[in-house]
Scaffold this active site. Structure first.
Site, PDB file in Angstrom:
ATOM      1  N   GLU A 198       4.267   9.111  -0.786  1.00 30.85           N
ATOM      2  CA  GLU A 198       2.869   9.128  -1.227  1.00 30.85           C
ATOM      3  C   GLU A 198       2.451  10.484  -1.778  1.00 30.85           C
ATOM      4  O   GLU A 198       1.860  10.572  -2.851  1.00 30.85           O
ATOM      5  CB  GLU A 198       1.957   8.737  -0.052  1.00 30.85           C
ATOM      6  CG  GLU A 198       0.478   8.786  -0.402  1.00 30.85           C
ATOM      7  CD  GLU A 198      -0.415   8.367   0.756  1.00 30.85           C
ATOM      8  OE1 GLU A 198       0.115   8.006   1.818  1.00 30.85           O
ATOM      9  OE2 GLU A 198      -1.655   8.418   0.584  1.00 30.85           O
ATOM     10  N   ASP A 201      -2.000  14.547   6.916  1.00 32.96           N
ATOM     11  CA  ASP A 201      -1.556  13.254   6.393  1.00 32.96           C
ATOM     12  C   ASP A 201      -0.385  13.411   5.437  1.00 32.96           C
ATOM     13  O   ASP A 201      -0.559  13.254   4.228  1.00 32.96           O
ATOM     14  CB  ASP A 201      -2.724  12.544   5.700  1.00 32.96           C
ATOM     15  CG  ASP A 201      -2.412  11.086   5.400  1.00 32.96           C
ATOM     16  OD1 ASP A 201      -1.489  10.541   6.011  1.00 32.96           O
ATOM     17  OD2 ASP A 201      -3.116  10.497   4.554  1.00 32.96           O
ATOM     18  N   ASN A 216      -3.231  -1.419   7.775  1.00 33.76           N
ATOM     19  CA  ASN A 216      -4.564  -1.886   7.384  1.00 33.76           C
ATOM     20  C   ASN A 216      -4.467  -3.404   7.264  1.00 33.76           C
ATOM     21  O   ASN A 216      -3.950  -3.927   6.283  1.00 33.76           O
ATOM     22  CB  ASN A 216      -5.000  -1.271   6.049  1.00 33.76           C
ATOM     23  CG  ASN A 216      -5.248   0.222   6.161  1.00 33.76           C
ATOM     24  OD1 ASN A 216      -5.887   0.687   7.112  1.00 33.76           O
ATOM     25  ND2 ASN A 216      -4.728   0.986   5.217  1.00 33.76           N
ATOM     26  N   GLU A 228     -10.169   5.123   9.529  1.00 36.20           N
ATOM     27  CA  GLU A 228     -10.430   4.801   8.125  1.00 36.20           C
ATOM     28  C   GLU A 228     -11.026   3.406   7.963  1.00 36.20           C
ATOM     29  O   GLU A 228     -10.643   2.655   7.071  1.00 36.20           O
ATOM     30  CB  GLU A 228      -9.139   4.949   7.297  1.00 36.20           C
ATOM     31  CG  GLU A 228      -8.626   6.385   7.307  1.00 36.20           C
ATOM     32  CD  GLU A 228      -7.353   6.596   6.488  1.00 36.20           C
ATOM     33  OE1 GLU A 228      -6.631   5.617   6.247  1.00 36.20           O
ATOM     34  OE2 GLU A 228      -7.095   7.737   6.094  1.00 36.20           O
ATOM     35  N   GLU A 248       7.630  21.421  -3.221  1.00 39.53           N
ATOM     36  CA  GLU A 248       6.614  22.262  -2.567  1.00 39.53           C
ATOM     37  C   GLU A 248       6.180  23.398  -3.494  1.00 39.53           C
ATOM     38  O   GLU A 248       5.003  23.716  -3.592  1.00 39.53           O
ATOM     39  CB  GLU A 248       7.172  22.837  -1.259  1.00 39.53           C
ATOM     40  CG  GLU A 248       6.160  23.678  -0.486  1.00 39.53           C
ATOM     41  CD  GLU A 248       6.732  24.271   0.791  1.00 39.53           C
ATOM     42  OE1 GLU A 248       7.971  24.382   0.895  1.00 39.53           O
ATOM     43  OE2 GLU A 248       5.935  24.622   1.684  1.00 39.53           O
ATOM     44  N   GLU A 253       0.856  -1.191   0.000  1.00 38.70           N
ATOM     45  CA  GLU A 253       0.000   0.000   0.000  1.00 38.70           C
ATOM     46  C   GLU A 253       0.889   1.237   0.000  1.00 38.70           C
ATOM     47  O   GLU A 253       1.811   1.347   0.815  1.00 38.70           O
ATOM     48  CB  GLU A 253      -0.920  -0.027   1.232  1.00 38.70           C
ATOM     49  CG  GLU A 253      -1.858   1.162   1.283  1.00 38.70           C
ATOM     50  CD  GLU A 253      -3.047   0.969   2.221  1.00 38.70           C
ATOM     51  OE1 GLU A 253      -3.449  -0.188   2.457  1.00 38.70           O
ATOM     52  OE2 GLU A 253      -3.562   1.988   2.711  1.00 38.70           O
TER      53      GLU A 253
END
Lengths: 653, 653
Positions: free
Chosen positions: A378, A350, A188, A271, A485, A145
């Site tokens: 991510e 996050d 998860n 979640e 950024e 993931e």
């Protein structure tokens, strides 16, 4: 260990051992798994580079021996050089192992001149990588993931890999940068993975056996519903006696299989994962249930604080996801067991490219905390973009809730979501290896200068690198976070990404979603009012001075302005620019910087191994393409909304 | 046929045959598959309702017999009632089958009073359903691409279903509404499905055998690259002799297996599918290649005109996807073989709730055309929302390129992407059965009043329905398309949907994408300038008067305004409202209408079978939830952009 063949050596190429391997070395490491590693590393290095492991210290260049000083702990070591002999001492095997890699890092410097005794100890006891690896490939999330480096190092074809050579090489790399804990499966926890705790613990034990010689304890993500889904109990209520017994017994069996098992990692009530809320219990009740089961064996539960409403109504502006962790957990301060660690994301949202440090950190003085960062990129380019996160992590680790410069440490542990997989370069983007290395070294010493860590990484990865290569790598990496950024979401507002996979721009992608991640851009302005006076009150979760600094647009740092305030496009930043002009300027600059980095990399072709150079070059093409897409979409979006043209007349579509 | 058990009877419940089944019937249908169906349908109906199949006409209430008039063709029939006898005649078995279902539709009316002879013939020779069914479940698109009614009727577990009873029942339903052609696999032909043409043709033949008794010819979607991927040839160039030979031979074998095979459906050079462009050949070359292979056997190639650049740069405002089909195909008029049919989507984009009729229709007088519509509700609520498409299709079918009222017919065939699957109600939403039925009937008679067709559907589906149920169903269905249009994308602009799955709102979801589907909303206005004077020139693809009507915002119909023009939010529509107020009003109205339809449905609980009522009621909950989401997202989006408040002061977030 077996030669991993076509696998990149990362920061441990043979040549990195030249200085050590060409010496006469005396080792008195004693017995044990890490001692064995010290012995074999030295033997192999000496065999390769003409040195010798000698039986006594008379003519030794390097001595590794038990410590004669107190207070080093299990992992600390001393280092000194006197009279032509370099000496490393440690109270334990792990300390000697870290001392050996310290000598490797120093290279010839370790054998030059005189050095007074230095004491090295890790600032943080837990330096952990969490792998979000699935055993059974998930239909949406895949084998890993949020993984951008191929498949899992641990799992393939629905089982633990039979051949664990790659894991062994991984453990060695981690030891060399100071990491001492690995969680081997996704937080998860799906149906298959739940069984790792019970009938499939043997697979975890096999991995633990391979990581142990590198001083790494193995941890396991478990589902809070395990007593129900594995044990067949009617409840997972943490105060239910049968549930407590089930966990105690399950944990006993885990330790039968893995005597030095590190503990559990839990994502609960988060979640969609099960948790104590279902039984009207608190997260302290939940964490303490597992802590009690682990306590007899010295294990720890890492309990994640990532608890928020992920089914928020976007129409409801009073609910603020940024507040959630603080609101949920601060009332529980002092109620967590000593072997429960609250694992808190570095920012309140996050893993965005820019967030304030979470106000939960520093607000729970009677609770052990670990700070969680994301080495896997991510939201920072998914290892297709170069984005060295050392400066970001360093900034977070240097943050002090009370505004002081250095008082106290931020947390008891540092955890990163790993960015490694079965990719030949470990991390997909070869330069993303620097993130993994930097993470380990900052976890050992959060006060370290990240640029100095990068120097280490460059020197180890490219032994004998000429100045042009060193300078080139710095040019490409040093400012890469800032560059990323610039061309993505502006001024701390975050989340202008494609929903789901989170790669590439979508300014309104999460604007009307249930995820609590909004920017509220309209024709007049943009940003989230999180002030206490007129907004969600999030700013007041900080102690002074930060609560005051963040409360007002006048004092709020530019880079976080839109995180804390909704301002007009004409609002003038401390930089002297308006918000809208800042958006245009940074997006043009970000692309120019990415193009320049690509150009610099092209110029290094003669100094970098061809396969590595080609891989990075190919990723730069994608980075530049994607950065232009970010630039044009963000600029067009805000031109269409604001109607304000770029002050410099550049093309905005 | 076997009783399909728990499967809904749709528009052929037993009771629909009461009038026919209680009569004395004389049948002289002759021999053959459709004649067999006529015989067995009548025998079964008479056995159930006490009628009798009689050996001569003396005392028959109903006679089905060979025709004594010319010009009925294979599918036409006559109907009359004189002296107490109802007579249906036809030149062929198919005509008798359609005549029988005509009598069933009429019910007792077929046996009342006197009726002069009527001649019924289908206006369109091809009345086709395309199934976008995959044999192997596609990792993203599933078993049925854009399917919202469960799995495929034809394929399961990677093969043709062994039990084809469901297909038989499907064929019977289709015959009863006049459909005579079915393509059994997805136009996106993946690796597994390619083999249906060659080594797996037996599976297609099994399906064809089951459909044949219902007058349905089976068609197959094939990949243009078949000579390469199946035949091992180095090229699929349509002018290559080996390629032509390969197709001829492959087609010969297809007809060996299926003597009445209908032909091929081809999606070429479209969204990544292979096609003639790769060889520098035209689409006429491509289509004619397959037409030549099919010609000896009476087969037809349906060649889709859905050719456009799906990797468009959103920055490029000169490229207009709406122009693509016309630009690609009109230069080829007259170059297609007589057995090649160009299959053109009804609108220039892709099945949006509101589009103008494609200018390609009517622009190729020397080419056979079929119009393609979507019964599967990809963009119209995915069979979770009630959206009866009869009025939309009727509008398109009544459109005349030259502005005349009725001159000429629009096309030679009508094709729908099927909305049926293995769901117990066939179509997911039980009321979506009305779309399938209406499609078939409009394909038979494009001039039919859709509301009359709906009356038929109601009477067949609910035999003996009381007026309250009839009225209730009309109240729920009649305006449902208009309702759906109101709460979704306004004024013809389209594509404000979630990317990928296309369900639910995302106003900017496709705005910066490569798909060519934009609305260009900024703080001043919204819409796409497709005029000839200042825009993409799309409006000029129409003949007069439409090219003039669409050219100016003053004459363009309101419902298409944003499709053809970019106007300010303050632009006043023919309705007298500003664009922005129209957006607010329609979105509030649309939700209110959906809520009202839900209320009406609730009130029908005592008149509808419980399982059916519950299924629809459950879908109405989702429809209302989703409609509110559409309303609030669209309204908020345009309030934020325009800054203009709702004139009636309602809540916009």
């Amino acid at each position: 260990m077996t030669d991993p063949g076509d696998i990149d050596a990362a920061w441990l190429p043979s040549a990195a051992f030249r200085a050590v391997g060409s010496r006469r070395v005396l080792v008195r490491a004693g017995e044990g798994p890490q001692a064995g590693t010290v012995h074999s590393e030295l033997a192999e290095a000496c065999a390769r580079f003409g040195g010798r492991v000698v039986p006594d210290g008379a003519d030794a260049d390097l001595v590794l021996a038990p410590a004669d000083v107190d207070g080093l702990g299990d992992e600390g070591f001393t280092f000194e050089r006197r009279g032509g002999t370099t000496t490393v001492t440690a109270s334990g095997q792990r300390g000697l192992l870290y001392g050996l890699f310290h000598v490797v890092r120093l290279g010839e410097d370790a054998f030059t001149g005189e050095r007074a005794r230095e004491v090295h100890r890790p600032a943080l006891a837990t330096r952990m990588l969490d792998h979000w690896d699935n055993v059974a490939v998930h239909p949406v999330m895949g084998q890993v993931e949020r993984g951008y480096a191929g498949g899992s190092l641990f799992w393939a074809d629905g089982r633990a890999r039979g051949d664990l050579d790659r894991v062994r090489a991984y453990g060695r790399l981690l030891a060399a940068c100071g990491i001492n804990a690995v969680a081997v499966n996704n937080v998860n926890v799906h149906a298959t993975e739940a069984h790792l705790l019970t009938d499939r613990i043997g697979e975890v034990a096999a991995i633990a056996d391979v990581l142990r010689p590198y001083g790494i304890r193995t941890h396991l993500s478990v589902t809070f519903a395990a007593p129900v889904v594995l044990g067949g109990l009617p409840t997972a209520d943490p105060l239910d006696e049968a549930v407590r017994t089930w966990w105690a017994e399950a944990t006993r069996r885990v330790y039968e299989a893995i005597g030095d098992f590190g503990g559990y990692v839990v994502k609960a009530d988060s979640e969609g994962q099960p948790g104590p809320f279902a039984y009207g219990r608190s997260h302290a009740d939940g964490a303490n249930l597992l802590a009690a089961a682990l306590e007899p064996y010295g294990g720890t539960v890492h309990w994640r604080a990532f608890v928020y409403d992920h089914r928020q109504d976007w129409r409801d502006r009073s609910t603020d996801r940024a507040r959630a962790a603080y609101d949920h957990f601060t009332p529980l301060d002092g109620r967590f067991a000593p072997n429960a660690v609250l694992q808190v994301k570095h920012g309140p949202m996050d893993f965005q490219v820019r967030e304030p440090v979470s106000p939960l950190i520093g607000a729970m003085p009677r609770t052990r905390l670990a700070v969680e960062v994301q080495a896997t990129q991510e939201y920072t380019g998914q290892q297709r973009h170069v984005c060295w996160l050392g400066p970001m992590w360093s900034e977070a680790l240097r943050f002090r809730p009370d505004g002081s410069v250095s008082a106290g440490r931020l947390a008891d542990g540092l955890v990163a979501v790993s960015n490694a997989g079965d990719d030949p370069f470990w991390t997909g983007h070869p330069l993303a290896q620097a993130n993994l290395y930097t993470f380990g070294r900052l976890a050992w010493d959060p006060a370290a200068d990240p640029r100095a860590v990068l120097d280490e990484w460059i020197a180890l990865t490219h032994p004998g690198a000429p100045e042009r290569l060193v300078d080139g790598l710095h040019a490409v990496l040093d400012g890469s976070w800032s560059t990323y950024e610039k061309y993505t979401a502006p001024l701390g507002v975050g989340f202008m990404v494609q929903p789901g996979h989170h790669y590439g721009p979508s300014v309104d992608g999460y604007e009307y979603s249930p995820w609590g991640t909004y920017h509220f851009a309209d024709r007049d302005g943009v940003g989230v009012d999180r002030s206490a006076a007129t907004g969600t009150g999030y700013a007041a979760q900080y102690a002074k001075p930060w609560s005051e600094v963040y409360e007002s647009p006048e004092t709020c740092p530019d880079e976080l302005l839109l995180f804390f305030h909704h301002v007009s496009y004409g609002h003038v930043l401390h930089s002297g620019k308006t918000v809208i002009q800042h958006i245009y300027d940074t997006h043009f600059e970000g692309v120019e910087e990415a193009e320049e980095a690509r150009r610099v990399w092209e110029g290094l072709a003669d100094l970098v191994e061809p396969a590595r150079h080609a891989r990075v070059a190919e990723r730069f093409e994608e980075q530049v393409r994607c950065a232009r897409e970010w630039r044009d979409q963000v600029n067009s979006y805000f031109l269409r909304k604001s109607g304000v043209p770029d002050g410099r007349g550049r093309t905005v579509y």
